[in-house]
Write a protein that holds these residues in place. Structure first.
Motif, mmCIF file in Angstrom:
data_model
loop_
_atom_site.group_PDB
_atom_site.id
_atom_site.type_symbol
_atom_site.label_atom_id
_atom_site.label_comp_id
_atom_site.label_asym_id
_atom_site.label_seq_id
_atom_site.Cartn_x
_atom_site.Cartn_y
_atom_site.Cartn_z
ATOM 1 N N THR A 14 -51.541 -9.025 -12.090
ATOM 2 C CA THR A 14 -50.289 -8.282 -11.953
ATOM 3 C C THR A 14 -49.459 -8.376 -13.221
ATOM 4 O O THR A 14 -48.945 -7.371 -13.732
ATOM 5 C CB THR A 14 -49.479 -8.818 -10.758
ATOM 6 O OG1 THR A 14 -50.260 -8.686 -9.560
ATOM 7 C CG2 THR A 14 -48.173 -8.057 -10.587
ATOM 8 N N LEU A 15 -49.320 -9.582 -13.733
ATOM 9 C CA LEU A 15 -48.514 -9.797 -14.935
ATOM 10 C C LEU A 15 -49.114 -9.084 -16.141
ATOM 11 O O LEU A 15 -48.406 -8.382 -16.879
ATOM 12 C CB LEU A 15 -48.396 -11.297 -15.213
ATOM 13 C CG LEU A 15 -47.685 -11.687 -16.513
ATOM 14 C CD1 LEU A 15 -46.251 -11.172 -16.523
ATOM 15 C CD2 LEU A 15 -47.722 -13.199 -16.702
ATOM 16 N N ALA A 57 -40.426 -10.807 -15.961
ATOM 17 C CA ALA A 57 -39.863 -11.486 -14.793
ATOM 18 C C ALA A 57 -40.200 -10.792 -13.474
ATOM 19 O O ALA A 57 -40.693 -11.452 -12.531
ATOM 20 C CB ALA A 57 -38.353 -11.645 -14.949
ATOM 21 N N PRO A 58 -39.975 -9.491 -13.322
ATOM 22 C CA PRO A 58 -40.345 -8.861 -12.053
ATOM 23 C C PRO A 58 -41.848 -8.853 -11.819
ATOM 24 O O PRO A 58 -42.297 -8.909 -10.666
ATOM 25 C CB PRO A 58 -39.796 -7.442 -12.175
ATOM 26 C CG PRO A 58 -39.625 -7.205 -13.632
ATOM 27 C CD PRO A 58 -39.284 -8.538 -14.216
ATOM 28 N N ALA A 59 -42.638 -8.808 -12.905
ATOM 29 C CA ALA A 59 -44.094 -8.833 -12.745
ATOM 30 C C ALA A 59 -44.556 -10.181 -12.203
ATOM 31 O O ALA A 59 -45.447 -10.241 -11.347
ATOM 32 C CB ALA A 59 -44.774 -8.531 -14.076
ATOM 33 N N ILE A 60 -43.953 -11.253 -12.683
ATOM 34 C CA ILE A 60 -44.317 -12.581 -12.168
ATOM 35 C C ILE A 60 -43.931 -12.714 -10.708
ATOM 36 O O ILE A 60 -44.713 -13.217 -9.885
ATOM 37 C CB ILE A 60 -43.660 -13.685 -13.017
ATOM 38 C CG1 ILE A 60 -44.346 -13.765 -14.392
ATOM 39 C CG2 ILE A 60 -43.743 -15.037 -12.304
ATOM 40 C CD1 ILE A 60 -43.739 -14.808 -15.318
ATOM 41 N N ALA A 65 -54.724 -4.356 -5.278
ATOM 42 C CA ALA A 65 -53.278 -4.435 -5.064
ATOM 43 C C ALA A 65 -52.597 -5.141 -6.227
ATOM 44 O O ALA A 65 -51.531 -4.701 -6.692
ATOM 45 C CB ALA A 65 -52.990 -5.170 -3.757
ATOM 46 N N ALA A 66 -53.188 -6.232 -6.701
ATOM 47 C CA ALA A 66 -52.588 -6.982 -7.802
ATOM 48 C C ALA A 66 -52.422 -6.112 -9.043
ATOM 49 O O ALA A 66 -51.363 -6.089 -9.684
ATOM 50 C CB ALA A 66 -53.442 -8.210 -8.126
ATOM 51 N N LEU A 125 -56.086 -8.074 -20.014
ATOM 52 C CA LEU A 125 -56.989 -7.849 -18.887
ATOM 53 C C LEU A 125 -58.442 -7.881 -19.358
ATOM 54 O O LEU A 125 -59.325 -8.337 -18.620
ATOM 55 C CB LEU A 125 -56.666 -6.524 -18.206
ATOM 56 C CG LEU A 125 -55.386 -6.495 -17.367
ATOM 57 C CD1 LEU A 125 -55.117 -5.086 -16.861
ATOM 58 C CD2 LEU A 125 -55.466 -7.469 -16.198
ATOM 59 N N HIS A 126 -58.721 -7.425 -20.576
ATOM 60 C CA HIS A 126 -60.063 -7.581 -21.137
ATOM 61 C C HIS A 126 -60.448 -9.068 -21.191
ATOM 62 O O HIS A 126 -61.604 -9.424 -20.957
ATOM 63 C CB HIS A 126 -60.133 -7.013 -22.562
ATOM 64 C CG HIS A 126 -60.290 -5.527 -22.630
ATOM 65 N ND1 HIS A 126 -59.215 -4.680 -22.722
ATOM 66 C CD2 HIS A 126 -61.396 -4.731 -22.646
ATOM 67 C CE1 HIS A 126 -59.636 -3.425 -22.803
ATOM 68 N NE2 HIS A 126 -60.960 -3.432 -22.749
ATOM 69 N N TRP A 127 -59.469 -9.903 -21.496
ATOM 70 C CA TRP A 127 -59.727 -11.345 -21.565
ATOM 71 C C TRP A 127 -60.219 -11.866 -20.209
ATOM 72 O O TRP A 127 -61.144 -12.689 -20.146
ATOM 73 C CB TRP A 127 -58.465 -12.088 -21.983
ATOM 74 C CG TRP A 127 -58.602 -13.577 -21.985
ATOM 75 C CD1 TRP A 127 -59.065 -14.377 -22.995
ATOM 76 C CD2 TRP A 127 -58.271 -14.463 -20.901
ATOM 77 N NE1 TRP A 127 -59.050 -15.695 -22.605
ATOM 78 C CE2 TRP A 127 -58.564 -15.781 -21.333
ATOM 79 C CE3 TRP A 127 -57.751 -14.275 -19.623
ATOM 80 C CZ2 TRP A 127 -58.353 -16.891 -20.524
ATOM 81 C CZ3 TRP A 127 -57.555 -15.376 -18.823
ATOM 82 C CH2 TRP A 127 -57.847 -16.673 -19.265
ATOM 83 N N LEU A 128 -59.615 -11.383 -19.119
ATOM 84 C CA LEU A 128 -60.054 -11.809 -17.793
ATOM 85 C C LEU A 128 -61.508 -11.417 -17.547
ATOM 86 O O LEU A 128 -62.298 -12.198 -17.018
ATOM 87 C CB LEU A 128 -59.164 -11.195 -16.715
ATOM 88 C CG LEU A 128 -57.748 -11.748 -16.561
ATOM 89 C CD1 LEU A 128 -57.010 -10.976 -15.487
ATOM 90 C CD2 LEU A 128 -57.772 -13.219 -16.222
#
Length: 313
Positions: free
Chosen positions: A54-55, A66-69, A188-189, A281-284
């Motif tokens: 999400t972040l 902040a809202p993403a966390i 969803a995330a 996200l590529h890192w994930l």
């Protein structure tokens, strides 16, 4: 991926852990047993993959941190509730989760059920109260998360796994179940991150496709881990899929590993269409790929590598 991105991800995970503790539902002062069960159900260290998604999705699209966390913490509370339920005797009957006693084992089945209800209800309240987001964005986030949890998401996937898993199933049916049980919350995330950033419908749809591929790969990784022999290695019970019709039991470990690489390749290509060749996200994706390859030699995997990043869920 560079060491800088690894460091950035570690710092993001730390921030998520701190905020998750701050956002926890608080039991009444005279109910310390419930408070302890909530802490064990939600705050026991895990890899926080879903709030990281999400972040990273929000920030990579230009959204605020902040809202993403906060939104990611809501997703993590749903995930935590699902694990508490998944471990119950009427479900997988597991005793170990994230290296600690499962909530029902440590606190009783009654408290485990209450922890799940508390975490799920609190998650929706968190999304409703993220002030920096517009009212419509908050509604969108709630709708996305409720869709992921309900009879078209986690509930459907768990039902299919419980009632159909003991029968011989085609691989397509297993993939569908995996998408519901695991992929729905990944989707969803990522999509909630896009909503936080104010992304358009096309970008949201692309992220949904990416997250579905990543969720498929993650569930197959989890199936390979369950096929191991050492629960301490991955922080949870192993062999819970024994007797189930899983991808590992149908096509074997080597074929499952190739499927994982195909799903991660598709996820990577989807991200490149959105962000270009590099994003967090590529890192994930690359981290999961690096973890998948040693699984054919499970006995050589150490506790401080794979177990922390995958088995903790």
């Amino acid at each position: 991926m560079t060491a800088d991105l690894t460091t950035s991800a570690a710092e993001a995970r730390r921030r998520i852990d701190v905020r998750l503790a701050e956002l926890m539902p608080h039991a009444l002062p005279d109910q310390p047993e419930l408070a302890a069960a909530l802490r064990d159900g939600v705050l026991t260290p895990g890899k926080r993959l879903r709030p990281l998604m999400t972040l990273f999705a929000a920030e990579d699209l230009g959204g605020a941190q902040a809202p993403a966390i906060d939104a990611g913490c809501a997703v993590e509370m749903i995930h935590a509730a699902s694990l508490v339920l998944d471990d119950m005797p009427c479900m997988d009957d597991a005793l170990l989760r994230r290296g600690q006693p499962a909530v029902h084992a440590g606190h009783g089945e009654d408290l485990a059920l209450l922890v799940s209800v508390a975490a799920i209800s609190h998650a929706y309240g968190l999304l409703a109260g993220i002030a920096p987001l517009s009212p419509q964005a908050r509604i969108d986030c709630i709708v996305i998360l409720s869709r992921a949890v309900g009879v078209g998401g986690l509930v459907a996937g768990q039902f299919a796994d419980l009632r159909g898993g003991r029968n011989v199933r085609p691989t397509t049916e297993i993939s569908t179940t995996n998408g519901l049980k695991t992929g729905s919350l990944f989707i969803a995330a990522a999509e909630i991150g896009a909503v936080v950033a104010g992304a358009d419908a096309g970008t949201r749809n692309q992220l949904r496709t990416f997250a579905d591929e990543l969720g498929q790969a993650f569930q197959l990784l989890d199936d390979l881990l369950d096929d191991g022999t050492n629960p301490l290695l991955i922080g949870k019970d192993v062999g819970k899929d024994n007797g189930k019709s899983t991808m590992v039991s149908l096509v074997g470990r080597a074929s499952v590993q190739r499927r994982i690489e195909r799903h991660l390749g598709a996820a990577d290509r989807g991200l490149t269409e959105i962000f270009g060749p590099r994003s967090r996200l590529h890192w994930l994706v690359e981290t999961m790929l690096a973890q998948a390859r040693p699984l054919s030699l499970m006995q050589d995997v150490t506790t401080h590598g794979l177990s922390e990043e995958v088995g903790a869920r």
